[in-house]
Design a protein around this motif. Structure first.
Motif, PDB file in Angstrom:
ATOM      1  N   THR A 164     -13.396  16.177   4.962  1.00  0.00           N
ATOM      2  CA  THR A 164     -12.889  15.291   6.145  1.00  0.00           C
ATOM      3  C   THR A 164     -11.572  14.730   6.054  1.00  0.00           C
ATOM      4  O   THR A 164     -11.305  14.712   4.683  1.00  0.00           O
ATOM      5  N   LYS A 189     -13.296  19.123  11.071  1.00  0.00           N
ATOM      6  CA  LYS A 189     -13.135  20.099  12.213  1.00  0.00           C
ATOM      7  C   LYS A 189     -14.363  20.604  12.921  1.00  0.00           C
ATOM      8  O   LYS A 189     -15.267  20.729  12.181  1.00  0.00           O
ATOM      9  N   ASP A 190     -14.263  20.744  13.985  1.00  0.00           N
ATOM     10  CA  ASP A 190     -15.307  21.254  14.765  1.00  0.00           C
ATOM     11  C   ASP A 190     -15.064  21.970  16.051  1.00  0.00           C
ATOM     12  O   ASP A 190     -14.581  21.832  17.002  1.00  0.00           O
ATOM     13  N   LYS A 195     -14.464  15.967  15.175  1.00  0.00           N
ATOM     14  CA  LYS A 195     -15.193  15.110  15.330  1.00  0.00           C
ATOM     15  C   LYS A 195     -15.240  14.161  14.183  1.00  0.00           C
ATOM     16  O   LYS A 195     -15.167  14.397  13.084  1.00  0.00           O
ATOM     17  N   ASN A 200     -15.798  12.549  19.526  1.00  0.00           N
ATOM     18  CA  ASN A 200     -15.306  13.804  19.647  1.00  0.00           C
ATOM     19  C   ASN A 200     -13.991  13.892  20.155  1.00  0.00           C
ATOM     20  O   ASN A 200     -13.523  12.946  20.797  1.00  0.00           O
TER      21      ASN A 200
END
Length: 302
Positions: A164, A189-190, A195, A200
């Protein structure tokens, strides 16, 4: 229009502790280039005329020999020092404090050597050619003494594959002026987005990566606000005087405005040890596109 070339202020006081010694500055280019080499190469090509390093006195000689000497024949280079004891009259650092005072204090240390518009970068962040070009163009054209700038990145272009990150998420108005910078931590990363806990992100959000452009008037704001900070928090062990806080206060008080310049450049840096191979591959890809030479040190501009 300003006829004088802007200066690049490089925040490097944390380099010794961050890397475990200057001699361990990790090369990311094929000929031993560091991220800082690429940054100065891009800045010189964009039109910056002077480099000022903010360092600590305890590694002054080592820094000058290993880092500064590379550039002194190519561009005007100056050094200023960020120390815990460098405070306005009437203030003193707590005896037990070891943490630096923060980025706002680091920039303030350059007040005596910068009288022209200037950019600010972190020594260990790769910002990309376009970012420097936009920054230099703005600083050379701007004639408003209280209009500063910030180069903002799309969030998706600043994430790590290995953990993160914290990012300053920017809010702007319809004129592209900065309204606020919100520090958001633990962003992961999503997919194509990101997120952070219960939030989000699409990935298109603009974020600050500490790439600023200032008029010299910012030093007055820094000086005044630093005195206030010291009065309120100067005896705390870990409170820091961050530049986004200063800018936020100037905007709220209507003493200054900040134009946000958007770049599609990919930011990169070694946030985690596992990031280094990806940074090396990223640089190699730019070399294959002929954006950089394979050996930066043999070029006349570096």
């Amino acid at each position: 229009m300003n006829t004088k070339k802007p200066t690049l202020l490089i925040l490097a006081a944390g380099m010794g502790s961050r890397y475990g010694g200057l001699k361990q500055l990790d090369p990311v280019g094929p000929s031993g280039e560091t991220i800082l080499d690429y940054s100065i190469y891009d800045a010189m090509a964009a039109g910056f005329g002077k480099v000022v390093f903010v360092i600590r006195r305890d590694f002054e000689e080592e820094f000058k020999q290993i880092v500064g000497a590379r550039y002194e024949k190519l561009i005007t280079v100056e050094y200023v020092f960020q120390e815990l004891t460098t405070l306005p009259d009437g203030f003193a650092a707590p005896a037990e404090r070891s943490k630096p005072w923060g980025t706002g204090h680091a920039i303030l240390m350059a007040q005596e050597v910068i009288q022209e518009p200037f950019g600010v970068i972190n020594a260990d962040d790769f910002y990309g050619r376009n970012a420097y070009e936009q920054l230099a163009t703005f600083l050379m054209k701007s004639e408003e003494p209280h209009t500063h700038t910030m180069v903002a990145y799309k969030l998706r272009n600043t994430l790590s594959e290995h953990g993160t990150v914290s990012r300053g998420v920017c809010q702007t108005n319809e004129l592209g002026q900065l309204l606020s910078v919100e520090e958001v931590t633990a962003i992961a990363k999503d997919g194509s987005g990101a997120k952070a806990e219960d939030r989000n992100f699409t990935g298109d959000e603009l974020v600050s990566m500490n790439l600023w452009g200032f008029q010299p008037s910012v030093f007055t704001a820094l000086e005044n606000q630093f005195r206030t900070f010291l009065s309120e928090k100067g005896q705390e062990m870990k409170s820091e005087f961050y530049i986004p806080f200063v800018i936020d206060e100037e905007i709220r008080a209507k003493r200054a405005q900040v134009k946000v310049l958007e770049t599609d450049s990919q930011w990169t840096g070694v946030t985690y040890r596992e990031d280094k191979p990806a940074v090396q591959a990223f640089i190699q890809n730019l070399i294959s596109q002929a954006i950089y030479p394979s050996n930066l040190h043999t070029q006349p501009t570096i």
